[in-house]
Write a protein that holds these residues in place. Structure first.
Motif, PDB file in Angstrom:
ATOM      1  N   ASN A  74       0.880  -1.154  -0.108  1.00 25.63           N
ATOM      2  CA  ASN A  74       0.113  -0.010   0.138  1.00 25.63           C
ATOM      3  C   ASN A  74       0.997   1.214   0.015  1.00 25.63           C
ATOM      4  OD1 ASN A  74      -2.420  -1.499   0.108  1.00 25.63           O
ATOM      5  ND2 ASN A  74      -2.316  -1.650   2.353  1.00 25.63           N
ATOM      6  N   ALA A  75       0.488   2.261  -0.726  1.00 26.99           N
ATOM      7  CA  ALA A  75       1.146   3.653  -0.879  1.00 26.99           C
ATOM      8  C   ALA A  75       0.479   4.718  -0.023  1.00 26.99           C
ATOM      9  CB  ALA A  75       1.284   3.865  -2.195  1.00 26.99           C
ATOM     10  N   GLN A  76       1.140   5.399   0.353  1.00 28.40           N
ATOM     11  CA  GLN A  76       0.739   6.706   1.263  1.00 28.40           C
ATOM     12  C   GLN A  76       0.065   7.660   0.194  1.00 28.40           C
ATOM     13  OE1 GLN A  76       4.099   8.208   3.312  1.00 28.40           O
ATOM     14  NE2 GLN A  76       3.021   7.523   5.358  1.00 28.40           N
ATOM     15  N   LEU A  77      -0.962   8.106   0.693  1.00 24.24           N
ATOM     16  CA  LEU A  77      -1.841   9.277  -0.050  1.00 24.24           C
ATOM     17  C   LEU A  77      -1.596  10.369   0.597  1.00 24.24           C
ATOM     18  CD1 LEU A  77      -5.158   7.343  -0.753  1.00 24.24           C
ATOM     19  CD2 LEU A  77      -3.328   7.604  -2.328  1.00 24.24           C
ATOM     20  N   TYR A  78      -1.390  11.445  -0.372  1.00 21.65           N
ATOM     21  CA  TYR A  78      -1.209  12.858  -0.112  1.00 21.65           C
ATOM     22  C   TYR A  78      -2.203  13.609  -0.642  1.00 21.65           C
ATOM     23  CZ  TYR A  78       3.764  11.396   0.867  1.00 21.65           C
ATOM     24  OH  TYR A  78       4.838  10.755   1.438  1.00 21.65           O
ATOM     25  N   ALA A  79      -2.464  14.652   0.153  1.00 19.45           N
ATOM     26  CA  ALA A  79      -3.672  15.698  -0.071  1.00 19.45           C
ATOM     27  C   ALA A  79      -3.203  17.169   0.436  1.00 19.45           C
ATOM     28  CB  ALA A  79      -5.219  15.238   0.418  1.00 19.45           C
ATOM     29  N   VAL A  80      -3.727  18.372  -0.275  1.00 16.43           N
ATOM     30  CA  VAL A  80      -3.514  19.647   0.147  1.00 16.43           C
ATOM     31  C   VAL A  80      -3.953  19.682   1.598  1.00 16.43           C
ATOM     32  CG1 VAL A  80      -4.061  21.907  -0.131  1.00 16.43           C
ATOM     33  CG2 VAL A  80      -3.664  20.659  -2.191  1.00 16.43           C
ATOM     34  N   ASN A  81      -3.310  20.324   2.246  1.00 21.45           N
ATOM     35  CA  ASN A  81      -3.627  20.605   3.907  1.00 21.45           C
ATOM     36  C   ASN A  81      -4.658  21.570   3.970  1.00 21.45           C
ATOM     37  OD1 ASN A  81      -3.624  21.155   6.445  1.00 21.45           O
ATOM     38  ND2 ASN A  81      -1.767  21.830   7.016  1.00 21.45           N
ATOM     39  N   PRO A  82      -5.872  21.190   4.244  1.00 24.51           N
ATOM     40  CA  PRO A  82      -6.964  22.351   3.960  1.00 24.51           C
ATOM     41  C   PRO A  82      -6.661  23.564   4.993  1.00 24.51           C
ATOM     42  CG  PRO A  82      -7.609  20.303   5.160  1.00 24.51           C
ATOM     43  CD  PRO A  82      -6.416  20.033   4.657  1.00 24.51           C
ATOM     44  N   THR A  83      -5.983  23.192   6.062  1.00 24.59           N
ATOM     45  CA  THR A  83      -5.681  24.520   7.093  1.00 24.59           C
ATOM     46  C   THR A  83      -4.491  25.363   6.814  1.00 24.59           C
ATOM     47  OG1 THR A  83      -4.281  23.029   8.765  1.00 24.59           O
ATOM     48  CG2 THR A  83      -6.740  22.716   8.704  1.00 24.59           C
ATOM     49  N   ALA A  84      -3.796  25.021   5.423  1.00 31.42           N
ATOM     50  CA  ALA A  84      -2.876  26.057   5.336  1.00 31.42           C
ATOM     51  C   ALA A  84      -3.269  27.363   5.074  1.00 31.42           C
ATOM     52  CB  ALA A  84      -2.439  25.398   3.689  1.00 31.42           C
ATOM     53  N   ALA A  85      -4.496  27.652   4.946  1.00 29.79           N
ATOM     54  CA  ALA A  85      -5.017  29.106   4.602  1.00 29.79           C
ATOM     55  C   ALA A  85      -6.657  28.981   4.208  1.00 29.79           C
ATOM     56  CB  ALA A  85      -4.465  29.770   3.476  1.00 29.79           C
ATOM     57  N   TYR A  86      -7.071  30.291   4.700  1.00 26.77           N
ATOM     58  CA  TYR A  86      -8.496  30.436   4.553  1.00 26.77           C
ATOM     59  C   TYR A  86      -8.945  31.760   3.876  1.00 26.77           C
ATOM     60  CZ  TYR A  86      -8.698  27.107   8.414  1.00 26.77           C
ATOM     61  OH  TYR A  86      -8.659  25.565   9.083  1.00 26.77           O
ATOM     62  N   ALA A  87      -9.930  31.844   3.147  1.00 27.49           N
ATOM     63  CA  ALA A  87     -10.441  32.931   2.487  1.00 27.49           C
ATOM     64  C   ALA A  87     -11.898  32.913   2.719  1.00 27.49           C
ATOM     65  CB  ALA A  87     -10.035  32.745   1.041  1.00 27.49           C
ATOM     66  N   ALA A  88     -12.400  34.465   2.526  1.00 25.15           N
ATOM     67  CA  ALA A  88     -13.838  34.688   2.585  1.00 25.15           C
ATOM     68  C   ALA A  88     -14.446  35.520   1.835  1.00 25.15           C
ATOM     69  CB  ALA A  88     -13.856  35.296   4.148  1.00 25.15           C
ATOM     70  N   GLY A  89     -15.854  35.138   1.500  1.00 25.35           N
ATOM     71  CA  GLY A  89     -16.455  36.060   0.832  1.00 25.35           C
ATOM     72  C   GLY A  89     -17.773  36.711   1.166  1.00 25.35           C
ATOM     73  N   LEU A  90     -18.252  37.748   0.597  1.00 23.80           N
ATOM     74  CA  LEU A  90     -19.441  38.384   1.182  1.00 23.80           C
ATOM     75  C   LEU A  90     -20.289  38.638  -0.044  1.00 23.80           C
ATOM     76  CD1 LEU A  90     -17.887  38.805   3.928  1.00 23.80           C
ATOM     77  CD2 LEU A  90     -19.066  41.063   3.919  1.00 23.80           C
ATOM     78  N   ASP A  91     -21.538  38.595   0.028  1.00 28.16           N
ATOM     79  CA  ASP A  91     -22.666  38.786  -1.149  1.00 28.16           C
ATOM     80  C   ASP A  91     -23.405  39.681  -0.405  1.00 28.16           C
ATOM     81  OD1 ASP A  91     -24.617  38.874  -2.996  1.00 28.16           O
ATOM     82  OD2 ASP A  91     -25.244  37.133  -2.537  1.00 28.16           O
ATOM     83  N   VAL A  92     -23.552  40.979  -1.133  1.00 26.10           N
ATOM     84  CA  VAL A  92     -24.259  42.209  -0.113  1.00 26.10           C
ATOM     85  C   VAL A  92     -25.384  42.498  -1.092  1.00 26.10           C
ATOM     86  CG1 VAL A  92     -24.028  44.495   0.346  1.00 26.10           C
ATOM     87  CG2 VAL A  92     -21.991  42.933   0.674  1.00 26.10           C
ATOM     88  N   THR A  93     -26.662  42.457  -0.333  1.00 27.66           N
ATOM     89  CA  THR A  93     -27.746  42.911  -1.039  1.00 27.66           C
ATOM     90  C   THR A  93     -28.531  44.033  -0.106  1.00 27.66           C
ATOM     91  OG1 THR A  93     -29.546  41.572  -0.159  1.00 27.66           O
ATOM     92  CG2 THR A  93     -28.057  40.730  -2.239  1.00 27.66           C
ATOM     93  N   PRO A  94     -29.377  44.704  -0.525  1.00 26.94           N
ATOM     94  CA  PRO A  94     -30.053  45.695   0.125  1.00 26.94           C
ATOM     95  C   PRO A  94     -30.622  45.011   1.493  1.00 26.94           C
ATOM     96  CG  PRO A  94     -30.607  46.328  -1.849  1.00 26.94           C
ATOM     97  CD  PRO A  94     -30.143  44.890  -1.994  1.00 26.94           C
ATOM     98  N   SER A  95     -31.058  43.828   1.535  1.00 27.52           N
ATOM     99  CA  SER A  95     -31.704  43.215   2.573  1.00 27.52           C
ATOM    100  C   SER A  95     -30.830  42.411   3.514  1.00 27.52           C
ATOM    101  CB  SER A  95     -32.947  42.524   2.179  1.00 27.52           C
ATOM    102  OG  SER A  95     -32.635  41.444   1.160  1.00 27.52           O
ATOM    103  N   ARG A  96     -29.575  41.817   3.088  1.00 29.15           N
ATOM    104  CA  ARG A  96     -29.169  41.060   3.697  1.00 29.15           C
ATOM    105  C   ARG A  96     -27.654  41.001   3.288  1.00 29.15           C
ATOM    106  NH1 ARG A  96     -26.953  38.457  -0.005  1.00 29.15           N
ATOM    107  NH2 ARG A  96     -28.197  37.244  -1.417  1.00 29.15           N
ATOM    108  N   ILE A  97     -26.574  40.579   4.028  1.00 28.93           N
ATOM    109  CA  ILE A  97     -25.343  40.224   3.732  1.00 28.93           C
ATOM    110  C   ILE A  97     -24.987  38.709   4.126  1.00 28.93           C
ATOM    111  CG2 ILE A  97     -22.780  40.511   4.028  1.00 28.93           C
ATOM    112  CD1 ILE A  97     -23.495  43.364   5.018  1.00 28.93           C
ATOM    113  N   ARG A  98     -24.601  38.106   3.328  1.00 28.08           N
ATOM    114  CA  ARG A  98     -24.519  36.775   3.261  1.00 28.08           C
ATOM    115  C   ARG A  98     -22.751  36.249   3.640  1.00 28.08           C
ATOM    116  NH1 ARG A  98     -27.494  34.360  -0.516  1.00 28.08           N
ATOM    117  NH2 ARG A  98     -29.113  33.821   0.993  1.00 28.08           N
ATOM    118  N   ALA A  99     -22.461  35.728   4.319  1.00 23.39           N
ATOM    119  CA  ALA A  99     -20.827  35.608   4.216  1.00 23.39           C
ATOM    120  C   ALA A  99     -20.693  34.020   4.447  1.00 23.39           C
ATOM    121  CB  ALA A  99     -20.334  36.335   5.580  1.00 23.39           C
ATOM    122  N   ALA A 100     -19.330  33.596   4.026  1.00 23.16           N
ATOM    123  CA  ALA A 100     -19.037  32.430   3.961  1.00 23.16           C
ATOM    124  C   ALA A 100     -17.361  32.489   4.035  1.00 23.16           C
ATOM    125  CB  ALA A 100     -19.368  31.717   2.997  1.00 23.16           C
ATOM    126  N   VAL A 101     -16.810  31.161   4.490  1.00 22.08           N
ATOM    127  CA  VAL A 101     -15.218  31.061   4.968  1.00 22.08           C
ATOM    128  C   VAL A 101     -14.865  29.839   4.216  1.00 22.08           C
ATOM    129  CG1 VAL A 101     -13.343  30.763   6.431  1.00 22.08           C
ATOM    130  CG2 VAL A 101     -15.090  32.461   6.824  1.00 22.08           C
TER     131      VAL A 101
END
Length: 403
Positions: A74-101
């Motif tokens: 069996n061989a080791q499997l490698y993946a990108v470390n998800p905790t290496a960095a985080y980014a965020a986004g905002l969707d702004v409308t007159p009635s609400r702001i929706r945010a996600a990380v």
């Protein structure tokens, strides 16, 4: 000077190029073995091993398990470390702001929605933005300082000369010339601002119906009408950021919009915007026209019409398709795009039936013959585009091992 990080062809730069290629492959394919990475990149086994050891030491990849079900050890499997960095986004409308990380792999790890009702905001915009972001950060189990970059999507566009928000008079509190400086002072990470429809195009380009297409137009119809223009694979924003404000486009049968900074009727918005659907349905004798917001009513009417074989519902779709094609004809005649993506709830609700009718009309009205498709990114497309935009820059910075 030879040997510096920025000198093309030096070992450090070549290693960094190989590192980035491997990281992109891991993002695309998920966990991979050393042997598989070597085959996909063309690197020898020793070089691939050195690459993975380097990336693991830098905290960019990690071992996630072992391969099973194949002959041999069996061989080791490698993946990108998800905790290496985080980014965020905002969707702004007159009635609400929706945010996600999202983590560096693109997986959303925290979301929050902040209601902002009323013509006069109860709190300053800076507080609204920080509250929305902090809600998503808290939901992700992180701190505000953990976010590497933030992209904010709004209607309209910020004028690069004055810093004022243009084409979005309906967004209360966002028009102060000092707003961008105030937000920069309140937030610890770099902040970028982008038109909401442009962000939908980024989402469709990266994840949806426009993948693999270098030239396309995205037509958006939800609270308002807009378009995004992607030419040669790059988003075209125009000199002032106002490219794609097609709601003001002069079209036959509606008044000219003479004061674009004020809310007034006319242009493509009046002909084919969401607010046109309830009125058109009543004129055609359709009963039970839903009340509520124009956006919800338009989506309901088009979805119901697409399910009916004929009668006034079919006429509603045909008439609306002609109206949509009237404005699209001007765009495609000038731009000659390969693809047109129909997006926003008022267009996606009509589905394939509406798409086919618009395609047929457009082929009669315009010399160009682009293919029309319905957008694939249906869940929070503005927010998804903001995250994709923030992640693209974040990955360029975090994945650069040449420094």
């Amino acid at each position: 000077m030879a040997g510096t990080a920025g000198t093309p062809g030096t070992p450090r730069v070549l290693r960094a190029m190989n590192d980035r290629a491997a990281l992109d492959l891991l993002l695309e394919h998920g966990p991979l073995s050393r042997t598989r990475i070597g085959k996909l990149t063309g690197l020898s086994k020793p070089t691939a091993s050195q690459l993975l050891a380097r990336l693991e030491a830098a905290g960019l990849v990690r071992v996630t398990g072992i391969s099973e079900g194949r002959p041999g050890p069996n061989a080791q499997l490698y993946a990108v470390n998800p905790t290496a960095a985080y980014a965020a986004g905002l969707d702004v409308t007159p009635s609400r702001i929706r945010a996600a990380v999202a983590d560096i792999t693109g997986r959303t790890v925290g979301e929050h929605e902040l209601p902002t009702p009323g013509r006069r905001p109860a709190h300053p915009v800076v507080q609204q933005v920080t509250d929305a972001l902090d809600g998503a950060v808290k939901a992700a189990g992180l701190a505000r300082d953990d976010v590497h970059r933030l992209v904010i999507g709004t209607p309209g566009a910020f004028d690069p000369g004055t810093g004022r928000l243009r084409y979005a008079s309906h967004l209360p509190g966002w028009h102060s010339p000092a707003l961008l400086d105030d937000l920069a002072a309140a937030l610890p990470m770099p902040v970028e601002y982008e038109n909401d429809v442009n962000l939908v195009a980024i989402a469709e380009q990266r994840l949806g119906a426009a993948r693999g297409h270098a030239d396309f137009v995205l037509l958006w119809n939800q609270e308002g009408m807009g378009a995004a223009l992607v030419l040669g694979g790059r988003l075209h924003r125009g000199w002032t950021g106002g490219a794609g404000e097609v709601g003001f486009l002069p079209v036959p049968g509606t008044p000219l919009v003479r004061q674009v900074t004020k809310a007034n009727s006319g242009g493509y918005q009046e002909l084919a915007g969401s607010q046109a659907l309830p009125k058109l349905a009543r004129e055609l004798g359709i009963e039970d026209v839903p009340s509520g917001s124009y956006t919800e009513a338009a989506a309901h009417l088009l979805a119901r019409a697409a399910d009916h074989a004929g009668g006034p519902h079919r006429e509603l779709l045909a008439t609306y398709a002609t109206r949509l094609a009237t404005g699209l004809a001007s765009l495609v005649s000038v731009l000659d795009p390969e693809l047109v993506v129909l997006s926003g709830s008022a267009l996606t609700a009509g589905g394939e039936v509406l798409r086919a009718l618009v395609q047929a009309e457009l082929e009669e009205l315009a010399a160009a013959r682009p293919r029309l498709v319905v957008g694939d990114v249906r869940e929070h497309p503005v927010l998804r585009g903001a995250l994709e935009s923030a992640l693209a820059t974040t990955r360029d910075e975090v994945f650069d091992t040449s420094r």
